[in-house]
Design a protein around this motif. Structure first.
Motif, PDB file in Angstrom:
ATOM      1  N   VAL A  22      -1.540  -4.259  -5.611  1.00 53.52           N
ATOM      2  CA  VAL A  22      -0.359  -3.620  -5.005  1.00 53.52           C
ATOM      3  C   VAL A  22      -0.415  -2.151  -5.416  1.00 53.52           C
ATOM      4  O   VAL A  22       0.040  -1.785  -6.500  1.00 53.52           O
ATOM      5  N   SER A  23      -0.973  -1.314  -4.547  1.00 50.65           N
ATOM      6  CA  SER A  23      -1.256   0.051  -5.018  1.00 50.65           C
ATOM      7  C   SER A  23       0.009   0.819  -5.382  1.00 50.65           C
ATOM      8  O   SER A  23      -0.028   1.715  -6.218  1.00 50.65           O
ATOM      9  N   ALA A  24       1.152   0.448  -4.793  1.00 48.18           N
ATOM     10  CA  ALA A  24       2.406   1.149  -5.138  1.00 48.18           C
ATOM     11  C   ALA A  24       2.788   0.946  -6.607  1.00 48.18           C
ATOM     12  O   ALA A  24       3.548   1.743  -7.155  1.00 48.18           O
ATOM     13  N   THR A  25       2.275  -0.105  -7.268  1.00 49.07           N
ATOM     14  CA  THR A  25       2.610  -0.281  -8.694  1.00 49.07           C
ATOM     15  C   THR A  25       2.064   0.879  -9.519  1.00 49.07           C
ATOM     16  O   THR A  25       2.548   1.144 -10.617  1.00 49.07           O
ATOM     17  N   ALA A  26       1.060   1.587  -9.001  1.00 52.00           N
ATOM     18  CA  ALA A  26       0.482   2.720  -9.734  1.00 52.00           C
ATOM     19  C   ALA A  26       1.518   3.823  -9.948  1.00 52.00           C
ATOM     20  O   ALA A  26       1.383   4.643 -10.854  1.00 52.00           O
TER      21      ALA A  26
ATOM     22  N   THR B 290      -7.894   7.553   3.982  1.00 53.33           N
ATOM     23  CA  THR B 290      -6.640   7.722   3.231  1.00 53.33           C
ATOM     24  C   THR B 290      -6.861   8.476   1.923  1.00 53.33           C
ATOM     25  O   THR B 290      -7.918   8.343   1.293  1.00 53.33           O
ATOM     26  N   MET B 291      -5.852   9.238   1.520  1.00 55.24           N
ATOM     27  CA  MET B 291      -5.863   9.770   0.147  1.00 55.24           C
ATOM     28  C   MET B 291      -5.975   8.561  -0.773  1.00 55.24           C
ATOM     29  O   MET B 291      -5.425   7.498  -0.482  1.00 55.24           O
ATOM     30  N   GLY B 292      -6.623   8.736  -1.908  1.00 57.79           N
ATOM     31  CA  GLY B 292      -6.709   7.642  -2.866  1.00 57.79           C
ATOM     32  C   GLY B 292      -5.450   7.542  -3.714  1.00 57.79           C
ATOM     33  O   GLY B 292      -4.590   8.426  -3.679  1.00 57.79           O
ATOM     34  N   VAL B 293      -5.382   6.456  -4.482  1.00 51.81           N
ATOM     35  CA  VAL B 293      -4.237   6.300  -5.395  1.00 51.81           C
ATOM     36  C   VAL B 293      -4.276   7.427  -6.430  1.00 51.81           C
ATOM     37  O   VAL B 293      -3.242   8.033  -6.756  1.00 51.81           O
ATOM     38  N   GLY B 294      -5.477   7.738  -6.910  1.00 50.58           N
ATOM     39  CA  GLY B 294      -5.620   8.822  -7.892  1.00 50.58           C
ATOM     40  C   GLY B 294      -5.186  10.160  -7.314  1.00 50.58           C
ATOM     41  O   GLY B 294      -4.565  10.978  -8.003  1.00 50.58           O
ATOM     42  N   THR B 295      -5.499  10.384  -6.032  1.00 51.04           N
ATOM     43  CA  THR B 295      -5.098  11.630  -5.371  1.00 51.04           C
ATOM     44  C   THR B 295      -3.568  11.712  -5.340  1.00 51.04           C
ATOM     45  O   THR B 295      -2.977  12.744  -5.667  1.00 51.04           O
TER      46      THR B 295
ATOM     47  N   HIS C 299       0.821  -1.219   0.000  1.00 48.03           N
ATOM     48  CA  HIS C 299       0.000   0.000   0.000  1.00 48.03           C
ATOM     49  C   HIS C 299       0.853   1.267   0.000  1.00 48.03           C
ATOM     50  O   HIS C 299       1.944   1.292   0.557  1.00 48.03           O
ATOM     51  N   ILE C 300       0.320   2.297  -0.655  1.00 45.10           N
ATOM     52  CA  ILE C 300       0.802   3.668  -0.466  1.00 45.10           C
ATOM     53  C   ILE C 300      -0.359   4.381   0.207  1.00 45.10           C
ATOM     54  O   ILE C 300      -1.519   4.124  -0.122  1.00 45.10           O
ATOM     55  N   GLY C 301      -0.038   5.268   1.172  1.00 46.59           N
ATOM     56  CA  GLY C 301      -1.102   5.727   2.075  1.00 46.59           C
ATOM     57  C   GLY C 301      -1.610   4.471   2.767  1.00 46.59           C
ATOM     58  O   GLY C 301      -0.830   3.629   3.205  1.00 46.59           O
ATOM     59  N   PHE C 302      -2.929   4.327   2.806  1.00 46.08           N
ATOM     60  CA  PHE C 302      -3.501   3.074   3.331  1.00 46.08           C
ATOM     61  C   PHE C 302      -4.297   2.387   2.221  1.00 46.08           C
ATOM     62  O   PHE C 302      -5.301   1.737   2.482  1.00 46.08           O
ATOM     63  N   ASN C 303      -3.849   2.549   0.979  1.00 48.55           N
ATOM     64  CA  ASN C 303      -4.575   1.958  -0.150  1.00 48.55           C
ATOM     65  C   ASN C 303      -4.266   0.468  -0.236  1.00 48.55           C
ATOM     66  O   ASN C 303      -3.313   0.034  -0.882  1.00 48.55           O
ATOM     67  N   GLU C 304      -5.116  -0.292   0.433  1.00 47.59           N
ATOM     68  CA  GLU C 304      -4.929  -1.730   0.547  1.00 47.59           C
ATOM     69  C   GLU C 304      -5.247  -2.430  -0.777  1.00 47.59           C
ATOM     70  O   GLU C 304      -5.819  -1.822  -1.688  1.00 47.59           O
ATOM     71  N   PRO C 305      -4.856  -3.703  -0.904  1.00 49.49           N
ATOM     72  CA  PRO C 305      -5.140  -4.446  -2.141  1.00 49.49           C
ATOM     73  C   PRO C 305      -6.594  -4.284  -2.576  1.00 49.49           C
ATOM     74  O   PRO C 305      -7.499  -4.244  -1.738  1.00 49.49           O
ATOM     75  N   LEU C 306      -6.762  -4.176  -3.881  1.00 51.65           N
ATOM     76  CA  LEU C 306      -8.048  -3.948  -4.561  1.00 51.65           C
ATOM     77  C   LEU C 306      -8.473  -2.484  -4.572  1.00 51.65           C
ATOM     78  O   LEU C 306      -9.523  -2.159  -5.128  1.00 51.65           O
ATOM     79  N   SER C 307      -7.645  -1.577  -4.003  1.00 56.64           N
ATOM     80  CA  SER C 307      -7.959  -0.150  -4.121  1.00 56.64           C
ATOM     81  C   SER C 307      -7.897   0.231  -5.595  1.00 56.64           C
ATOM     82  O   SER C 307      -6.896  -0.062  -6.267  1.00 56.64           O
ATOM     83  N   SER C 308      -8.926   0.899  -6.062  1.00 59.98           N
ATOM     84  CA  SER C 308      -8.904   1.336  -7.458  1.00 59.98           C
ATOM     85  C   SER C 308      -7.697   2.248  -7.688  1.00 59.98           C
ATOM     86  O   SER C 308      -7.362   3.085  -6.841  1.00 59.98           O
ATOM     87  N   LEU C 309      -7.077   2.094  -8.837  1.00 58.25           N
ATOM     88  CA  LEU C 309      -5.911   2.932  -9.127  1.00 58.25           C
ATOM     89  C   LEU C 309      -6.333   4.371  -9.430  1.00 58.25           C
ATOM     90  O   LEU C 309      -5.489   5.240  -9.596  1.00 58.25           O
ATOM     91  N   SER C 310      -7.642   4.610  -9.518  1.00 53.03           N
ATOM     92  CA  SER C 310      -8.108   6.001  -9.656  1.00 53.03           C
ATOM     93  C   SER C 310      -8.887   6.439  -8.412  1.00 53.03           C
ATOM     94  O   SER C 310      -9.637   7.418  -8.472  1.00 53.03           O
ATOM     95  N   SER C 311      -8.716   5.724  -7.311  1.00 56.40           N
ATOM     96  CA  SER C 311      -9.479   6.051  -6.092  1.00 56.40           C
ATOM     97  C   SER C 311      -9.112   7.434  -5.558  1.00 56.40           C
ATOM     98  O   SER C 311      -8.016   7.943  -5.790  1.00 56.40           O
ATOM     99  N   ARG C 312     -10.099   8.025  -4.836  1.00 56.05           N
ATOM    100  CA  ARG C 312      -9.894   9.319  -4.182  1.00 56.05           C
ATOM    101  C   ARG C 312      -9.908   9.100  -2.675  1.00 56.05           C
ATOM    102  O   ARG C 312     -10.092   7.972  -2.204  1.00 56.05           O
ATOM    103  N   THR C 313      -9.732  10.176  -1.923  1.00 55.26           N
ATOM    104  CA  THR C 313      -9.742  10.075  -0.457  1.00 55.26           C
ATOM    105  C   THR C 313     -11.051   9.429   0.013  1.00 55.26           C
ATOM    106  O   THR C 313     -12.127   9.788  -0.447  1.00 55.26           O
ATOM    107  N   ARG C 314     -10.911   8.443   0.905  1.00 52.96           N
ATOM    108  CA  ARG C 314     -12.091   7.703   1.399  1.00 52.96           C
ATOM    109  C   ARG C 314     -11.701   6.895   2.619  1.00 52.96           C
ATOM    110  O   ARG C 314     -10.521   6.738   2.909  1.00 52.96           O
ATOM    111  N   ASP C 315     -12.703   6.327   3.296  1.00 53.44           N
ATOM    112  CA  ASP C 315     -12.379   5.420   4.393  1.00 53.44           C
ATOM    113  C   ASP C 315     -12.483   3.988   3.887  1.00 53.44           C
ATOM    114  O   ASP C 315     -13.264   3.690   2.981  1.00 53.44           O
TER     115      ASP C 315
END
Ligand code: GLP
Length: 272
Positions: free
Chosen positions: A219-223, A182-187, A138-154
């Protein structure tokens, strides 16, 4: 992506702090994205030293943290609010109104998430985002399956992350909150520059997966492979499983990204 392999974690921390200080000197109203975790502690210590030695002025700097646990108050020693106050905010002349950490106590977490995104936008976007990596990638707390365009959310934290972060909770993973904001991956990808800092042999496999593996929401860090201006600082131990590590090592001298830091890097090599 640019990867720089230094010998020790201390050298990585020192270079990260140097880079932040230089960005601040170039832009006094820098918008800095802050990260938490053990990796960042040394970075903030070195940055505080530079601030006092070089009289860095944080008076016009704005900060946005990546994440916060849901359900912890700002004065809870296990919260990221508390971590940031202790490790950085109280040690430099940052103005309290200019430091932002998501409010994990908000009654309406969705509204807090929207407001956090709006505050980032109103500040003109993030200039430099500091990042660590969790064992789940994870980057931030973007756990596995976090959309690579996700925004800040719980979202819910995985058992692996609760395990990894148990140190702050008396080594008891069941005491680690189950949710985080967490900030999203997109953020994160919208930051103008990203600086990922990874040290220690325990991070070697996930670093190799993040940098050399296929891009996946597992693996959100791959984004970060999509980020046009992403630097990765690692120590030898974390670099151990990078297939291309000898190539990365050889290219640094020809890579313009590192030109301002060549002397710093070479002197670190000599002192290793
Ligand atoms: C937490 C944070 C992440 C950070 C990670 C790494 O999970 N939410 O942003 O990257 O910790 O922690 P450490 O540096 O302690 O390994």
């Amino acid at each position: 992506m640019q990867i720089l392999i230094l010998h020790t974690a201390q050298q990585v921390e020192a270079l990260a702090a140097r880079m932040i200080a230089d960005r601040l000197k170039a832009k006094p109203n820098l918008v800095l994205g802050c990260a938490t975790g053990r990796t960042m502690e040394g970075v903030y210590d070195r940055l505080v030293e530079l601030a006092s030695r070089e009289k860095l002025d944080f008076g016009r700097v704005t900060t946005f943290n990546l994440d916060e646990y849901v359900g912890l108050t700002a004065d809870d020693p296990q919260s990221y609010h508390y971590y940031m106050a202790e490790k950085l905010f109280s040690r430099v002349n940052l103005r309290p109104g200019r430091t932002h950490v998501p409010n994990g106590m908000a009654r309406d977490l969705a509204a807090e998430a929207v407001s956090y995104e709006e505050r980032i936008k109103a500040a003109g976007g993030i200039d430099l985002q500091l990042l660590g990596i969790g064992n789940t990638g994870h980057i931030g707390f973007n756990e596995p399956l976090s959309s690579l365009s996700s925004r800040t959310r719980d979202l819910a934290l995985t058992p692996m992350t609760q395990e990894q972060n148990a140190g702050m909770f008396g080594d008891d993973p069941s005491k680690v909150p189950t949710r985080a904001l967490t900030m999203g991956v997109g953020t994160i990808l919208e930051a103008r520059e990203a600086l990922l800092i990874v040290t220690g042999a325990h991070k070697a496999q996930i670093l190799a997966t993040a940098v050399e593996g296929p891009v996946t929401s597992m693996v959100s860090a791959t984004a970060l492979q999509f980020h046009a201006n992403c630097c990765i600082l690692v120590d030898e131990a974390a670099a151990e499983k990078l297939v291309g590590r000898e190539e990365y090592r050889r290219t640094f001298v020809h890579e313009p990204t590192w030109a301002p830091y060549r002397d710093f890097i070479l002197s670190s090599e000599r002192n290793a």
